[in-house]
Every structure is written in C-alpha cells, then in structure tokens.
Write an enzyme that holds these catalytic residues in place. Sequence first.
Site, PDB file in Angstrom:
ATOM      1  N   LYS A 263      34.970  -0.213  60.302  1.00 54.64           N
ATOM      2  CA  LYS A 263      34.125   0.350  59.399  1.00 54.64           C
ATOM      3  C   LYS A 263      34.645   0.787  58.280  1.00 54.64           C
ATOM      4  CE  LYS A 263      30.739   4.021  59.352  1.00 54.64           C
ATOM      5  NZ  LYS A 263      29.748   4.910  60.116  1.00 54.64           N
TER       6      LYS A 263
ATOM      7  N   LYS B  92      31.525  -3.856  59.684  1.00 51.39           N
ATOM      8  CA  LYS B  92      30.511  -2.995  58.751  1.00 51.39           C
ATOM      9  C   LYS B  92      30.931  -2.681  57.499  1.00 51.39           C
ATOM     10  CE  LYS B  92      27.787   0.996  58.934  1.00 51.39           C
ATOM     11  NZ  LYS B  92      27.645   2.427  59.492  1.00 51.39           N
TER      12      LYS B  92
HETATM   13  C1  PBG Z   1      27.267   7.378  60.953  1.00 48.14           C
HETATM   14  C2  PBG Z   1      26.881   6.066  60.344  1.00 48.14           C
HETATM   15  C3  PBG Z   1      26.600   5.431  58.942  1.00 48.14           C
HETATM   16  C4  PBG Z   1      26.096   4.329  58.907  1.00 48.14           C
HETATM   17  C5  PBG Z   1      25.824   4.233  60.350  1.00 48.14           C
HETATM   18  N1  PBG Z   1      26.368   5.206  61.091  1.00 48.14           N
HETATM   19  C6  PBG Z   1      27.282   6.350  57.680  1.00 48.14           C
HETATM   20  C7  PBG Z   1      28.303   6.704  57.121  1.00 48.14           C
HETATM   21  O1  PBG Z   1      29.426   6.499  57.937  1.00 48.14           O
HETATM   22  O2  PBG Z   1      28.521   7.301  56.222  1.00 48.14           O
HETATM   23  C8  PBG Z   1      25.697   3.341  57.782  1.00 48.14           C
HETATM   24  C9  PBG Z   1      24.718   2.394  57.938  1.00 48.14           C
HETATM   25  C10 PBG Z   1      24.055   2.005  56.465  1.00 48.14           C
HETATM   26  O3  PBG Z   1      24.400   2.141  55.439  1.00 48.14           O
HETATM   27  O4  PBG Z   1      22.909   1.270  57.028  1.00 48.14           O
HETATM   28  N2  PBG Z   1      28.760   7.535  60.819  1.00 48.14           N
END
Ligand code: PBG
Length: 307
Positions: free
Chosen positions: A174, A227
């Site tokens: 991520k 992601k």
């Molecule tokens: C929480 C999380 C996030 C997303 C999914 N789970 C945000 C982040 O890490 O700031 C983002 C999903 C999206 O932008 O559609 N940790």
Amino acid sequence: MVRETRLSPADFIYPIFVTREQAGPIKGMPNQFRYTIDGALRAAQEAEEAGASGILLFGIPESKDATGTHALSPSGVIPDTLRAIKNAGLDLVLITDVCLCSYTSHGHCGVIHDGKLSNDATLPLLAEMARIHADSGADIVAPSGMMDHQVSAIREMLDSAAHQDVSILSYSAKYASAFYGPFRDAAGGAPQFGDRKTHQMDPCNAREALREIAMDIEEGADMVMIKPALAYLDVIRQARDRWPEVPLVAYNVSGEYSMLKAAAMQNYVDESAAILEVLTSIRRAGAQSIITYHALEAARLLNQPTQ
Ligand code: PBG
C-alpha cells in the site's frame, strides 16, 4: 475470439461505508454514500444482484478516541452490519477493513506513543478487531494499516478463536498515495498530524513492494493486495509473475474513481468506455479481483446484452 482479458462482474468487490449517524453523499465521489446499516444492506443486495463477488466494509464510529476503542466493540457499526447482512442470507463474500484510522481521534492507523505510531502496541488491537469481525460473520478480514507482522498477529488470533476458516486479504503493498484523498473524507480518517510515510510505501519503489508481499505470504496471508491500482500496474504485473499461485487483488482507490468521474462530468471522456478500459487494464496487469467504487455501474455495463 482472440481476446486475452475478459472482465466480468464477479471480478469486482464493492466498498461500502457504514455509519449510524453520518449517512449521506461522499464529497468528491459522485454516487458513493456513507450508508446506515439498512442502507448498507440494500447496497449489498444491489452488489449481489449485479453479480459482484464481494463487498468490503468500512466503519465510521459514533465517536473516536486515542486508541480507537469503538473498533473493538462487539456491538459496533461493523459487527452489527455483518450480522444484518448475514441474517439476510446474501451470497456475497463479506470482507472487512481492519485498521484503526477511522476510529482514532488523531486519524493514525494505530496507537501513538511519544508522538509516534507504535507498530507493536497496535498489533493486539488489530488482532482483536479481526476476531470481533470474524465472530460477527466476516468471511475475510483485510488489514490495511501496513503494520509489520499484522498478518501473523491476526492469523494467530483467528486460529486460537476457532476462526481457521476466516481468510486474510492483506493490503501488502500500500503506497503513501495522493489518491486516498476522497476516502479520507468519506471515512473521516485523515491524520491530524504527520503523515503515513513511516509505514506506507514510497511510490518510487517496486522491489520493496515485492518484499512486503513476500513477508505477508510468509506470515499466512491468503490473498495479497496492491493499492492504488492505476499508478502501480507495473507492480501488479511483477507480483503476478512472481507468485502466479497467490490470489492477487488490486484496489482501484477513491482518487482514481474521482478523477474519472470528474473527467466524465465535463464530457472530457466517454464515461462507460473509460470505466471498462480502466478496469480491464487492472485485470490485464494481473489482478484477479478488483476492489472498485465502479463495481455496480461496471457490472451493469457488462450485463447489458450489447457489451
Ligand atoms: C485505511 C484505508 C485507506 C484506504 C483504505 N483503507 C486510507 C489511508 O490509508 O489513508 C483508502 C481507500 C481509497 O482511497 O479508496 N488505512
């Protein structure tokens, strides 16, 4: 006849935000909503009717505190939603986001010690949150906080609580991305100080993503995720080539959705064609499932006889 990649509604996982008190439209994401539990149930029914494989649930708690207490409440908004959907007998895979950021007052993904996110102090909380979701009917838990060893901590907890059959979809790679902006507004999880760069990945790195994925597989992840999707198609391809046997999921995130919607609203692009092209590209890169806010509309497009 010679098409290499085919898109189908079953490739899609639909993200659903659930809240008791703050239902309404999400800024920057046309057609996406924070749902009440009843609304979430209806959205889940729509996803099932459209042919999506699963939904990914995000909770917005009634109140927040430093340690994200509401995330560990067996009668919290996500456990209640899981029970409502299970009781309705839907044939959808129920996936829950396991992270503290929308439950903490500071918006970080774990507990803060001396002004810093404490990885190890956060692990037991994530494990407990995952167990509560499993107790309430989650089929898959999806830890998204990028804490080191979160997968093994959750696996151990699930196994000891007789949840051997609950799978883990790890947000393994991520990135610290600008494309989460609309989501943070939707879930109210923007960090109140600092950023997430100590634990989310540097967009400059691809080999590191493979290392993160390898560690998660080693720790027992059943599925791994990359992601965002669109700016990281090369990483998806490399992961697919390296681990052809591991289910690979990509998250077509909020900012990617907003970008396409904004362009479509200005008639800069043909919306339906752009949606299908984007989703096809993610499948072609090697993801077998896509978490996408386009799930319902894309499924409807694919279900039209002319497509
Ligand atoms: C929480 C999380 C996030 C997303 C999914 N789970 C945000 C982040 O890490 O700031 C983002 C999903 C999206 O932008 O559609 N940790």
